[in-house]
Scaffold this motif. Structure first.
Motif, PDB file in Angstrom:
ATOM      1  N   ASP A 306       0.787  -1.232   0.000  1.00  0.00           N
ATOM      2  CA  ASP A 306       0.000   0.000   0.000  1.00  0.00           C
ATOM      3  C   ASP A 306       0.825   1.291   0.000  1.00  0.00           C
ATOM      4  N   PRO A 307       1.320   1.773  -1.181  1.00  0.00           N
ATOM      5  CA  PRO A 307       1.903   3.120  -1.244  1.00  0.00           C
ATOM      6  C   PRO A 307       0.788   4.171  -1.358  1.00  0.00           C
ATOM      7  N   VAL A 308       1.095   5.408  -0.909  1.00  0.00           N
ATOM      8  CA  VAL A 308       0.080   6.454  -0.936  1.00  0.00           C
ATOM      9  C   VAL A 308       0.719   7.803  -1.245  1.00  0.00           C
ATOM     10  N   VAL A 309       0.012   8.628  -2.041  1.00  0.00           N
ATOM     11  CA  VAL A 309       0.360  10.036  -2.228  1.00  0.00           C
ATOM     12  C   VAL A 309      -0.920  10.838  -2.026  1.00  0.00           C
ATOM     13  N   VAL A 310      -0.761  12.115  -1.700  1.00  0.00           N
ATOM     14  CA  VAL A 310      -1.921  12.941  -1.381  1.00  0.00           C
ATOM     15  C   VAL A 310      -1.833  14.265  -2.126  1.00  0.00           C
ATOM     16  N   ASP A 311      -2.950  14.666  -2.738  1.00  0.00           N
ATOM     17  CA  ASP A 311      -3.049  15.953  -3.413  1.00  0.00           C
ATOM     18  C   ASP A 311      -4.334  16.624  -2.968  1.00  0.00           C
ATOM     19  N   GLY A 312      -4.201  17.646  -2.141  1.00  0.00           N
ATOM     20  CA  GLY A 312      -5.378  18.361  -1.663  1.00  0.00           C
ATOM     21  C   GLY A 312      -6.276  17.497  -0.812  1.00  0.00           C
ATOM     22  N   ASP A 313      -7.520  17.316  -1.246  1.00  0.00           N
ATOM     23  CA  ASP A 313      -8.511  16.587  -0.464  1.00  0.00           C
ATOM     24  C   ASP A 313      -8.536  15.095  -0.758  1.00  0.00           C
ATOM     25  N   TYR A 314      -7.614  14.627  -1.607  1.00  0.00           N
ATOM     26  CA  TYR A 314      -7.679  13.216  -1.996  1.00  0.00           C
ATOM     27  C   TYR A 314      -6.346  12.498  -1.808  1.00  0.00           C
ATOM     28  N   ALA A 315      -6.434  11.299  -1.254  1.00  0.00           N
ATOM     29  CA  ALA A 315      -5.288  10.403  -1.163  1.00  0.00           C
ATOM     30  C   ALA A 315      -5.434   9.353  -2.253  1.00  0.00           C
ATOM     31  N   PHE A 316      -4.342   9.091  -2.949  1.00  0.00           N
ATOM     32  CA  PHE A 316      -4.333   8.094  -4.015  1.00  0.00           C
ATOM     33  C   PHE A 316      -3.511   6.911  -3.506  1.00  0.00           C
ATOM     34  N   PHE A 359       2.141  12.209  -8.889  1.00  0.00           N
ATOM     35  CA  PHE A 359       1.299  13.141  -9.657  1.00  0.00           C
ATOM     36  C   PHE A 359       2.037  14.445  -9.892  1.00  0.00           C
ATOM     37  N   LYS A 360       1.610  15.136 -10.932  1.00  0.00           N
ATOM     38  CA  LYS A 360       2.028  16.513 -11.191  1.00  0.00           C
ATOM     39  C   LYS A 360       0.854  17.232 -11.814  1.00  0.00           C
ATOM     40  N   ASP A 361       0.391  18.260 -11.128  1.00  0.00           N
ATOM     41  CA  ASP A 361      -0.778  19.006 -11.586  1.00  0.00           C
ATOM     42  C   ASP A 361      -1.944  18.049 -11.817  1.00  0.00           C
ATOM     43  N   SER A 362      -2.489  17.989 -13.032  1.00  0.00           N
ATOM     44  CA  SER A 362      -3.658  17.136 -13.289  1.00  0.00           C
ATOM     45  C   SER A 362      -3.284  15.723 -13.710  1.00  0.00           C
ATOM     46  N   LEU A 363      -1.977  15.436 -13.832  1.00  0.00           N
ATOM     47  CA  LEU A 363      -1.545  14.124 -14.295  1.00  0.00           C
ATOM     48  C   LEU A 363      -1.248  13.194 -13.114  1.00  0.00           C
ATOM     49  N   LEU A 364      -1.734  11.968 -13.213  1.00  0.00           N
ATOM     50  CA  LEU A 364      -1.476  10.938 -12.216  1.00  0.00           C
ATOM     51  C   LEU A 364      -0.709   9.805 -12.891  1.00  0.00           C
ATOM     52  N   PHE A 365       0.414   9.409 -12.289  1.00  0.00           N
ATOM     53  CA  PHE A 365       1.280   8.383 -12.872  1.00  0.00           C
ATOM     54  C   PHE A 365       1.230   7.136 -11.990  1.00  0.00           C
ATOM     55  N   VAL A 366       0.917   6.006 -12.604  1.00  0.00           N
ATOM     56  CA  VAL A 366       0.800   4.750 -11.869  1.00  0.00           C
ATOM     57  C   VAL A 366       1.729   3.713 -12.478  1.00  0.00           C
ATOM     58  N   CYS A 367       2.640   3.190 -11.652  1.00  0.00           N
ATOM     59  CA  CYS A 367       3.491   2.074 -12.075  1.00  0.00           C
ATOM     60  C   CYS A 367       2.700   0.786 -11.850  1.00  0.00           C
ATOM     61  N   ASP A 368       2.197   0.208 -12.925  1.00  0.00           N
ATOM     62  CA  ASP A 368       1.331  -0.962 -12.811  1.00  0.00           C
ATOM     63  C   ASP A 368       2.100  -2.254 -13.065  1.00  0.00           C
ATOM     64  N   GLY A 369       3.311  -2.322 -12.512  1.00  0.00           N
ATOM     65  CA  GLY A 369       4.093  -3.546 -12.598  1.00  0.00           C
ATOM     66  C   GLY A 369       4.371  -3.975 -14.021  1.00  0.00           C
ATOM     67  N   ASP A 370       4.038  -5.227 -14.331  1.00  0.00           N
ATOM     68  CA  ASP A 370       4.280  -5.781 -15.668  1.00  0.00           C
ATOM     69  C   ASP A 370       3.392  -5.149 -16.729  1.00  0.00           C
ATOM     70  N   ASP A 371       2.356  -4.440 -16.306  1.00  0.00           N
ATOM     71  CA  ASP A 371       1.448  -3.820 -17.275  1.00  0.00           C
ATOM     72  C   ASP A 371       1.864  -2.404 -17.636  1.00  0.00           C
ATOM     73  N   GLY A 372       3.076  -2.001 -17.257  1.00  0.00           N
ATOM     74  CA  GLY A 372       3.636  -0.749 -17.723  1.00  0.00           C
ATOM     75  C   GLY A 372       3.264   0.479 -16.910  1.00  0.00           C
ATOM     76  N   LEU A 373       3.606   1.635 -17.467  1.00  0.00           N
ATOM     77  CA  LEU A 373       3.330   2.934 -16.850  1.00  0.00           C
ATOM     78  C   LEU A 373       2.043   3.506 -17.422  1.00  0.00           C
ATOM     79  N   LYS A 374       1.123   3.887 -16.527  1.00  0.00           N
ATOM     80  CA  LYS A 374      -0.165   4.442 -16.951  1.00  0.00           C
ATOM     81  C   LYS A 374      -0.272   5.890 -16.490  1.00  0.00           C
ATOM     82  N   VAL A 375      -0.719   6.741 -17.409  1.00  0.00           N
ATOM     83  CA  VAL A 375      -0.862   8.167 -17.133  1.00  0.00           C
ATOM     84  C   VAL A 375      -2.337   8.524 -17.227  1.00  0.00           C
ATOM     85  N   TYR A 376      -2.871   9.120 -16.151  1.00  0.00           N
ATOM     86  CA  TYR A 376      -4.290   9.469 -16.103  1.00  0.00           C
ATOM     87  C   TYR A 376      -4.459  10.977 -15.944  1.00  0.00           C
TER      88      TYR A 376
END
Length: 432
Positions: A306-316, A359-376
């Motif tokens: 369980d890693p976590v980052v927080v931006d404003g009112d939301y924890a990811f 995250f940076k600004d509106s971009l969220l970056f998720v390292c999804d293991g073998d399924d690569g890097l996902k940018v939301y």
């Protein structure tokens, strides 16, 4: 985290108890007994720390950024130091050997790291001539009553015999396994088998931010176990947070540990609030009095890494439910923390097997293991939009810097440049 003697002893005893019917013999029975092979503890720890020429990486871990340098963790072995003054063409400078290590953090050219439970301090003001400053013995991971080499394989055995072993002077560097005939009396006297107080003995046995807080402090990713906030260093261990006053950078003061109600793995801060990721949930602590983190609340989920980052009112929060991590469904939990005393799940998005997140600004970056890097695009947390998916790579940890994104995969350091609504690969650096 390395296995502890206490845990292995519990497993050995339970394994024996489960098969007493088969070995119930008044004359005793044959058992495999493992005896530790030892080395001088002081010499063992001294040899565990050194600075060498660059070497090939064995197992990619987390990453850490400081000034023009990137530190890439080689799991349990140390950190590879990379000169990143030119992100298009980074190059290796050295390898900081830190055996038994989980993390580092840096402030004002002082590097803080753990090595077999000790807090190690190094001066990196001259990156080409890193110097040892201090070692604080037993400052971190205090529940370990002995030191075991990170590369020691634990043998199959019925019992582990520590008679004559002095944990204050010796380190375990291997095991010798022999078959021994033990009577019922020996089993009870030496290993407590059949002792009505064994349950008591077992219960008392220990087992094993998106931006730097200031310009002189480095930046770790969401997998960080160390966090510097102003003049304090917070280090998570198995079920507690070690707190250090580092106002004197070369001579930290060890403060009282803060015990957490669960196994914990990562640490992140947003201002005066610490968010601690654990196997059972996310724990929130107030550090407005930085020497005494105060429990605020927790968000409980199923067992998972369980890693976590927080931006404003939301924890990811990324949860990976596989193997030792647990059986929770892997995915991204978005938690509303606008009311810190009562965090609530806002939305869940399934993923394959995520690790680090940033995250940076509106971009969220998720390292999804073998399924690569996902940018939301996370503008609307209830309607995340996948805008880029870098496939066919293994991804582990990510750090969003001001001008570029750092990501560590399987022995490769990736760097991306930001575009208006996505990212583009800038360079790769092979650490093999």
């Amino acid at each position: 985290m390395k296995k502890t003697l206490g845990l292995m002893w519990v497993i050995a005893v339970l394994a024996f108890v489960g098969c007493t019917d088969d070995k119930d013999d008044a004359q005793g029975g044959e058992y495999l007994v493992a005896t530790p092979i030892t080395a001088d503890l002081k010499e063992f720890k001294e040899e565990a720390v050194a600075v060498t020429e660059p070497i090939p990486i064995k197992e990619s871990g987390k990453i850490y950024a400081y000034k023009d340098y990137v530190f890439v963790n080689d799991v349990n072995r140390g950190f590879h130091v990379i000169d990143n003054s030119n992100p298009v063409s980074p190059h290796a400078i050295s390898f900081i050997k830190l055996e038994g290590n989980y993390d580092i953090s840096i402030k004002n050219d002082h590097l803080y790291a753990d090595s077999y439970g000790d807090l190690v301090i190094m001066d990196i003001s001259d990156i080409n001539a890193i110097k040892m400053v201090k070692r604080m013995e037993g400052a971190i991971y205090q529940q370990f009553w002995c030191t075991v080499g990170f590369d020691v394989d634990w043998p199959q055995a019925d019992f582990y015999d520590y008679e004559g072993f002095d944990a204050s002077k010796e380190a375990i560097v291997g095991w010798e396994v022999k078959s021994q005939r033990l009577s019922e009396e020996e089993l009870q006297d030496k290993y407590g088998v059949g002792d009505p107080n064994i349950d008591i003995a077992l219960s008392n046995t220990s087992s094993e931010s998106a931006t730097p807080s200031s310009s002189d402090t480095g930046q770790g990713g969401s997998l960080a176990r160390f966090k510097i906030v102003d003049d304090y260093l917070y280090a998570v261990e198995w079920s507690s947070i070690s707190v250090f006053d580092i106002s004197d950078l070369s001579d930290p003061k060890t403060l009282d540990d803060v015990y957490v109600n669960g196994a914990i793995e990562t640490i992140y801060n947003q201002g005066d609030i610490l968010f601690v990721g654990g196997a059972q949930g996310m724990y929130i602590y107030d550090i407005s009095s930085p020497d005494k983190p105060k429990y605020v609340s927790e968000f409980v989920h199923g067992t998972a890494c369980d890693p976590v980052v927080v931006d404003g009112d939301y924890a990811f929060v990324t949860l990976r439910g596989e193997n030792s991590c647990g059986n929770t469904e892997s995915g991204l939990y978005i938690v509303d923390v606008s009311n810190l005393t009562s965090p609530e799940l806002e939305r869940f998005y399934p993923l394959e097997g995520p690790y680090g997140i940033g995250f940076k600004d509106s971009l969220l970056f998720v390292c999804d293991g073998d399924d690569g890097l996902k940018v939301y695009d996370k503008t609307d947390v209830n309607d995340l939009k996948l805008i880029s998916h870098f496939k066919d790579i293994v991804t582990y940890d990510v750090i969003p810097l001001e001008k570029s994104l750092l990501m560590i995969g399987d022995k490769v350091l990736y760097q991306y440049v930001y575009l208006n609504d996505s990212i583009r690969l800038l360079s790769t650096f092979d650490l093999k």
